[in-house]
Design an enzyme around this catalytic site. Structure first.
Site, mmCIF file in Angstrom:
data_model
loop_
_atom_site.group_PDB
_atom_site.id
_atom_site.type_symbol
_atom_site.label_atom_id
_atom_site.label_comp_id
_atom_site.label_asym_id
_atom_site.label_seq_id
_atom_site.Cartn_x
_atom_site.Cartn_y
_atom_site.Cartn_z
ATOM 1 N N GLU A 102 0.871 -1.168 0.000
ATOM 2 C CA GLU A 102 0.000 0.000 0.000
ATOM 3 C C GLU A 102 0.915 1.227 0.000
ATOM 4 O O GLU A 102 1.845 1.294 0.819
ATOM 5 C CB GLU A 102 -0.885 -0.002 1.254
ATOM 6 C CG GLU A 102 -1.799 1.203 1.267
ATOM 7 C CD GLU A 102 -2.789 1.212 2.426
ATOM 8 O OE1 GLU A 102 -2.595 0.461 3.392
ATOM 9 O OE2 GLU A 102 -3.742 2.006 2.338
ATOM 10 N N ARG A 154 5.341 -13.336 9.368
ATOM 11 C CA ARG A 154 5.681 -11.935 9.485
ATOM 12 C C ARG A 154 7.023 -11.817 10.193
ATOM 13 O O ARG A 154 7.342 -12.610 11.065
ATOM 14 C CB ARG A 154 4.598 -11.285 10.344
ATOM 15 C CG ARG A 154 4.487 -9.829 10.210
ATOM 16 C CD ARG A 154 3.409 -9.287 11.138
ATOM 17 N NE ARG A 154 3.606 -7.858 11.217
ATOM 18 C CZ ARG A 154 3.183 -7.021 10.275
ATOM 19 N NH1 ARG A 154 2.505 -7.473 9.246
ATOM 20 N NH2 ARG A 154 3.425 -5.737 10.376
ATOM 21 N N LYS A 210 3.904 0.683 9.132
ATOM 22 C CA LYS A 210 3.992 1.980 8.468
ATOM 23 C C LYS A 210 3.254 3.063 9.247
ATOM 24 O O LYS A 210 3.699 4.203 9.291
ATOM 25 C CB LYS A 210 3.415 1.878 7.052
ATOM 26 C CG LYS A 210 4.414 1.308 6.065
ATOM 27 C CD LYS A 210 3.833 1.284 4.664
ATOM 28 C CE LYS A 210 3.001 0.048 4.502
ATOM 29 N NZ LYS A 210 2.231 -0.028 3.296
HETATM 30 P P1 ATP Z 1 2.430 -2.165 7.645
HETATM 31 O O1 ATP Z 1 1.617 -2.357 8.882
HETATM 32 O O2 ATP Z 1 3.857 -2.040 7.930
HETATM 33 O O3 ATP Z 1 1.915 -1.070 6.802
HETATM 34 P P2 ATP Z 1 1.109 -3.804 5.833
HETATM 35 O O4 ATP Z 1 0.904 -5.249 5.706
HETATM 36 O O5 ATP Z 1 -0.124 -3.053 6.185
HETATM 37 O O6 ATP Z 1 2.279 -3.531 6.840
HETATM 38 P P3 ATP Z 1 1.460 -3.453 3.031
HETATM 39 O O7 ATP Z 1 2.066 -2.365 2.244
HETATM 40 O O8 ATP Z 1 0.005 -3.699 2.852
HETATM 41 O O9 ATP Z 1 1.762 -3.160 4.557
HETATM 42 O O10 ATP Z 1 2.284 -4.790 2.849
HETATM 43 C C1 ATP Z 1 2.835 -5.243 1.646
HETATM 44 C C2 ATP Z 1 3.238 -6.675 1.841
HETATM 45 O O11 ATP Z 1 4.251 -6.787 2.837
HETATM 46 C C3 ATP Z 1 2.105 -7.558 2.310
HETATM 47 O O12 ATP Z 1 2.182 -8.777 1.578
HETATM 48 C C4 ATP Z 1 2.384 -7.782 3.758
HETATM 49 O O13 ATP Z 1 1.871 -8.997 4.210
HETATM 50 C C5 ATP Z 1 3.902 -7.774 3.780
HETATM 51 N N1 ATP Z 1 4.442 -7.413 5.092
HETATM 52 C C6 ATP Z 1 4.187 -6.300 5.805
HETATM 53 N N2 ATP Z 1 4.850 -6.314 6.974
HETATM 54 C C7 ATP Z 1 5.557 -7.468 7.020
HETATM 55 C C8 ATP Z 1 6.456 -8.061 7.961
HETATM 56 N N3 ATP Z 1 6.742 -7.471 9.126
HETATM 57 N N4 ATP Z 1 7.013 -9.254 7.658
HETATM 58 C C9 ATP Z 1 6.737 -9.858 6.497
HETATM 59 N N5 ATP Z 1 5.906 -9.355 5.560
HETATM 60 C C10 ATP Z 1 5.306 -8.170 5.803
HETATM 61 MG MG MG Z 2 -1.813 -3.685 4.182
#
Ligand code: ATP
Ligand code: MG
Ligand code: MG
Length: 534
Positions: A32, A252, A262
């Site tokens: 995102e 994760r 984020k």
């Molecule tokens: P954040 O809370 O940091 O924004 P998110 O999952 O909401 O994490 P996205 O941009 O939607 O952020 O994530 C992109 C990809 O990265 C998704 O496939 C998500 O599952 C993966 N991802 C995010 N954080 C982690 C993590 N700590 N370890 C492994 N994969 C992750």
């Molecule tokens: Mg997300």
């Protein structure tokens, strides 16, 4: 081959994807655009790229961009740069926002076929009802009514704004994720790509399976905390007669004393608690890079985690140890002495005139070439080294030779203020106990700022309901002024060196006529001066 062992030559996971057909695998990394990539995202991105390559398939980088409240162009551009920094070359970059009309049509189909309905239940009440397994009073409303409300949502009218569209899955399923999830809601903020064209946006739970299916994704990699939502993902595909997609889970990545979200990183940036998204204390791709992490080491580290499904809270030790192995063979050596309490030592039989001699930049790697070392009668020695000396003792001046301590002058507090040494170059450096760092006391020594950092967070493992603001480390930035050899003048931003007996450093601001700034690179071994392991 499932039983192959991991080789050091490159990634070789022990687990493959189910039903993977060579040449036909399509994976996607769906960030995102709501922040810069952190090392958790890097894991997701590298795993997707790894499987796409392994099966000679395709990697899609898809912006999951249907929430104008959090997203913007700056983040979108930064993510593309971060993906490139990671050495990942997507076959195609796509945007969920390009599928808005298609997703909208599918929502209408869902309403028409009785699989979705409009609902204006208040957020709090909806949460309570979902929790208790109570159906919404609108669950059985006629499709025409829902369609009319959906049209109002498209306009962003007052009536539309009060409503959302929910999938009619179940109101009482033990898996609460399946209790009629919201699939569309209004947002009047302009979107960074579509402007004000749309007033209603699909949720991730609705858009993701649709776009995965439309784009030909064969294997959707999702972190294990989505497990409860996987049945919903499959339900959506079935409800809309879309092509099946395999969901493949991975864990994760979490690190001790580190925020990997984020939303929380954004808050730290917005409140000015860090210098920006590339802050060396940040677990972002740019942050760890600025701190001296190499992309090679980052890839290696993440790949060494493999596709395990256990959620671990990793400690930073092996992360930085992986990096050390990569930087050490190529880091030229330099010398520096702490400015505070610096002691001038006179070598009674030292050189009459200042002279320079070429020395290897790295004793074990001659390919790095030479640097000029300056020798002089007056040398500078750190207070810490000077205080430990005893009269008449034989010590070794690093990379020069031995010397006898002839005279030690101290002030009332016991601090050493001057030294007289006598060179004894025939002496055996293997027999001395103390190795002393020294720097020629000449006008061309360089003032350097060595900056070290502590964790931003004081608690090893933040719980879901912990407020991170209560666990912020009061001081996380530490400066030491040193004089360094003048060869550091040639260093460029991002160059990595080892400063003798002080550790590895990366140049953050090159020499500007006055000084130079280095950031300490944790080596995964030293316990830093704040008592916490790097
Ligand atoms: P954040 O809370 O940091 O924004 P998110 O999952 O909401 O994490 P996205 O941009 O939607 O952020 O994530 C992109 C990809 O990265 C998704 O496939 C998500 O599952 C993966 N991802 C995010 N954080 C982690 C993590 N700590 N370890 C492994 N994969 C992750
Ligand atoms: Mg997300
Ligand atoms: Mg998140």
């Amino acid at each position: 081959n499932a039983s192959k062992k991991q080789k050091s030559s490159g990634p070789n996971y022990e687990i493959g994807l189910p039903d993977a057909i060579d040449g036909k695998v399509v994976t996607r990394f769906p960030p995102e655009p709501s922040g810069y990539l952190h090392i958790g995202h890097a894991k997701a991105a590298l795993l997707n790229e790894y499987f796409a390559k392994k099966y000679h398939g395709k990697l899609i980088v898809r912006f999951d961009d249907t929430n104008p409240s959090k997203e913007n162009v700056e983040f979108q551009d930064a993510i593309l740069e971060d993906v490139a920094l990671l050495g990942i070359k997507p076959d195609v970059v796509t945007y969920t926002s390009d599928y808005m009309d298609h997703i909208h049509d599918l929502c209408i189909e869902m309403i028409k076929s009785g699989q979705a309905y409009a609902d204006d239940t208040e957020v709090e009440q909806m949460r309570a009802e979902r929790n208790e397994g109570i159906p919404s009073r609108y669950r059985e409303r006629p499709a025409e009514e829902s369609l009319a409300i959906f049209a109002e949502m498209d306009k962003g009218s007052d009536l539309g704004l009060k409503n959302c569209i929910r999938a009619k899955i179940s109101y009482e399923n033990p898996n609460k994720a399946l209790r009629d999830p919201v699939i569309y809601r209004c947002n009047l903020l302009p979107h960074h790509r579509t402007g004000t064209k749309y007033k209603a946006y699909p949720t991730y739970d609705f858009a993701c399976p649709i776009v995965d299916s439309l784009e030909g994704v064969t294997h959707a990699l999702r972190t294990t905390e989505y497990r409860d939502r996987n049945p919903m993902y499959q339900w959506m595909l079935k409800a809309m007669n879309l092509r099946k997609v395999h969901v493949w889970e991975f864990s994760r990545m979490n690190f001790v004393r580190t925020l990997l979200s984020k939303r929380k990183l954004t808050a730290l940036v917005d409140h000015g608690l860090v210098w920006g998204w590339d802050d060396p204390r940040f677990p972002t791709v740019r942050g760890v890079r600025r701190r001296g992490m190499t992309i090679d080491a980052l890839q290696q580290y993440i790949i060494s985690q493999g596709p395990s499904k256990n959620i671990l809270t990793l400690d930073w030790t092996s992360f930085w140890a992986t990096n050390k192995k990569i930087i050490d063979p190529n880091a030229p050596r330099h010398t520096a002495v702490a400015e505070e309490g610096l002691v001038k030592a006179t070598l009674t039989n030292g050189p009459e005139a200042v002279y320079t001699k070429e020395r290897l930049k790295h004793k074990k790697n001659p390919s790095l070439g030479n640097r000029n070392v300056v020798y002089s009668r007056d040398v500078l020695i750190e207070q810490a080294d000077a205080s430990a000396l005893k009269k008449d003792e034989e010590v070794t001046l690093m990379d020069w030779g031995n010397a006898f301590v002839k005279e030690i002058t101290r002030d009332e507090s016991g601090k050493v203020t001057a030294l007289k040494l006598e060179l004894h170059l025939e002496g055996d450096f293997k027999k001395t106990e103390k190795k002393v760092t020294w720097l020629a006391d000449t006008h061309d020594k360089v003032l350097a700022d060595l900056v070290d950092f502590d964790y931003l967070i004081t608690k090893d493992k933040l719980e879901e309901d912990d407020d991170y603001k209560e666990f912020l480390t009061p001081q996380t930035e530490f400066h030491t002024s040193v004089f360094a050899d003048n060869a550091v003048k040639d260093l460029k931003k991002g160059d990595i060196v080892q400063i003798e007996r002080k550790g590895y450093f990366i140049v953050d601001t090159p020499f500007d006529g006055n000084g130079i700034t280095f950031f300490n690179i944790p080596d995964g071994k030293t316990v830093n001066r704040y008592g916490s392991k790097n």
